[in-house]
Design an enzyme around this catalytic site. Structure first.
Site, PDB file in Angstrom:
ATOM      1  N   ASP A 131       0.696  -1.095  -0.067  1.00 39.54           N
ATOM      2  CA  ASP A 131       0.034  -0.026   0.580  1.00 39.54           C
ATOM      3  C   ASP A 131       0.826   0.953   0.312  1.00 39.54           C
ATOM      4  O   ASP A 131       1.936   1.577   1.215  1.00 39.54           O
ATOM      5  CB  ASP A 131      -0.961   0.105   0.937  1.00 39.54           C
ATOM      6  CG  ASP A 131      -1.954   1.377   1.349  1.00 39.54           C
ATOM      7  OD1 ASP A 131      -2.334   1.401   0.418  1.00 39.54           O
ATOM      8  OD2 ASP A 131      -2.860   0.897   2.432  1.00 39.54           O
ATOM      9  N   MET A 132       0.594   2.143  -0.770  1.00 38.93           N
ATOM     10  CA  MET A 132       1.822   3.505  -1.274  1.00 38.93           C
ATOM     11  C   MET A 132       1.416   4.334  -0.597  1.00 38.93           C
ATOM     12  O   MET A 132      -0.067   4.206   0.078  1.00 38.93           O
ATOM     13  CB  MET A 132       1.317   3.513  -2.395  1.00 38.93           C
ATOM     14  CG  MET A 132       1.721   2.625  -3.695  1.00 38.93           C
ATOM     15  SD  MET A 132       3.321   2.078  -3.212  1.00 38.93           S
ATOM     16  CE  MET A 132       4.496   4.445  -3.317  1.00 38.93           C
ATOM     17  N   GLU A 162      -2.781   0.379  -4.507  1.00 38.55           N
ATOM     18  CA  GLU A 162      -2.150  -0.983  -3.579  1.00 38.55           C
ATOM     19  C   GLU A 162      -3.078  -2.155  -4.469  1.00 38.55           C
ATOM     20  O   GLU A 162      -2.937  -1.876  -5.694  1.00 38.55           O
ATOM     21  CB  GLU A 162      -3.599  -0.478  -1.808  1.00 38.55           C
ATOM     22  CG  GLU A 162      -4.703  -0.537  -2.617  1.00 38.55           C
ATOM     23  CD  GLU A 162      -5.542  -0.411  -1.606  1.00 38.55           C
ATOM     24  OE1 GLU A 162      -5.076  -1.424  -0.175  1.00 38.55           O
ATOM     25  OE2 GLU A 162      -6.784   0.030  -1.231  1.00 38.55           O
TER      26      GLU A 162
END
Length: 382
Positions: A9-10, A108
């Site tokens: 997840d960025m 994500e």
């Protein structure tokens, strides 16, 4: 062979891309979203000194409220084309580590890395390699959760943001999540939490130990799903893609639409048609996209991704309406379209939209019956 799933997840993706492209923004409370009067926040930065979230700013908040809470913020109009460009590069990196990558949204994805850890000393070293490559090739940080299944991996990725790395082991998974509050199970909201508290259930461990009959009183048809998740059980596979990329409906109007009420009504009808098609295919989806073509033939699209799968007309409309509120309507609208993507088979994911879930199901089933018997145009939402 032990199953290992990663959820990548960025961190504050849109804001991080803006800071990457404009280094002068680093260390500032960057808030990205629609800047029109009806715009909403897409994301905000994590900076320790000016962290926008400390002021109560969060995604989906009306932009005018964010400006009131954080007047010193740097407010930026989102650039979806740029974010998509960076997202594509990140997904390519993920594919170099696993053939099974399930993209959930622009920032994500799940990776099934079962067996891949054999190429590294251990699965944590593999996760570190993924994080390092993303940073080396994009300049962006990603939080990773590593666990035996999707539910646990997604939960883990959120525990130490930003730039986090959390491992949940097979043998300790149930004990690891047991002390956590019930709302750590995605989809359990305030209403379900309140009902659980009536039975003295305030942690995931207490859900796992609860009598299934009690859970049925709170969750109805979702009781067994919740009970399984509370014990760390989630057998959903990571899938690259569904055969159908998206399902939707669009319509060109004889006369341009100007009034907000007319636009909302038109979008509601399109959501009903999209939902009917989706359910007829036995699918659910995560990303709703609104397409708007103006009288000048200028066309824009806006997308929003739900944490939980959606299939009912009301759910689709709630998301589409948020998108419509982001659109600056300076001229008439000649075409509208609503579609839903990131599809998977119904039942492939835990459905935990507890509020009126059974009522929604029955209401939509009744509408589907009439449409299937008499045609799509026989009924519309009021």
């Amino acid at each position: 062979m032990l199953r290992w799933i990663m959820h990548a997840d960025m961190d504050a993706f849109f804001a991080s891309v803006e800071q990457l492209d404009n280094p002068e923004l680093k260390g500032l409370p960057v808030i990205v979203g629609g800047l029109s009067g009806r715009g909403v926040v897409s994301t905000c930065s994590y900076e320790a000194r000016y962290e926008a979230r400390k002021f109560g700013v969060h995604s989906a908040m009306p932009m005018h409220m964010a400006k009131r809470l954080c007047p010193q913020g740097v407010f930026i109009q989102g650039r979806m084309r740029r974010y998509k460009e960076v997202s594509d590069k990140i997904m390519e990196i993920f594919h170099t580590f696993s053939p099974l990558v399930e993209q959930l949204s622009v920032d994500e994805a799940f990776l099934d890395v079962t067996g891949m850890e054999g190429l590294y000393p251990d699965v944590i070293t593999l996760a570190k390699a993924i994080k390092a490559k993303v940073y080396a090739e994009t300049g962006l940080r990603v939080s990773v959760g590593v666990a035996p299944n999707k539910f646990l991996a997604k939960l883990a990725s959120d525990l130490e943001k930003p730039d986090g790395l959390v491992l949940i082991k097979h043998e300790t998974a149930a004990a690891f999540i047991a002390p956590m509050p019930v709302r750590k199970i995605f989809g359990i909201g305030k209403a379900a939490e309140t009902e659980l508290l009536k039975y003295g259930i305030d942690t995931i461990g207490k859900i796992a130990a609860a009598d299934i009959k009690i859970l049925q009183r709170v969750f109805g048809i979702n009781a067994q799903t919740v009970h399984d998740l509370a014990r760390g059980i989630d057998n959903r596979p990571v899938v690259n893609e569904t055969e159908a990329k998206s399902i939707g409906k669009e319509h060109t109007y004889d006369k341009d639409l100007y009034a907000a009420a007319d636009l909302r009504s038109a979008v509601r009808d399109l959501c009903g048609e999209t939902g009917w098609r989706l359910r007829n295919h036995g699918l659910v989806g995560y990303t709703v996209t609104l397409k708007v073509k103006f009288s000048s033939f200028k066309t824009i699209t806006r997308s929003i991704t739900s944490e939980m799968p959606v299939a009912y007309d009301e759910e689709i409309y709630a998301l589409a309406l948020k998108l419509l509120q982001q659109v600056k309507l300076s001229e008439g609208v000649r075409l509208l379209g609503v579609s839903i993507s990131h599809l998977e088979q119904e039942g492939a994911a835990p459905v935990l939209n507890f509020n009126d879930n059974e009522k929604l199901k029955k209401r939509n089933a009744a509408v589907d019956f009439l449409k299937n018997k008499f045609g799509e145009g026989i009924i519309k939402r009021g």
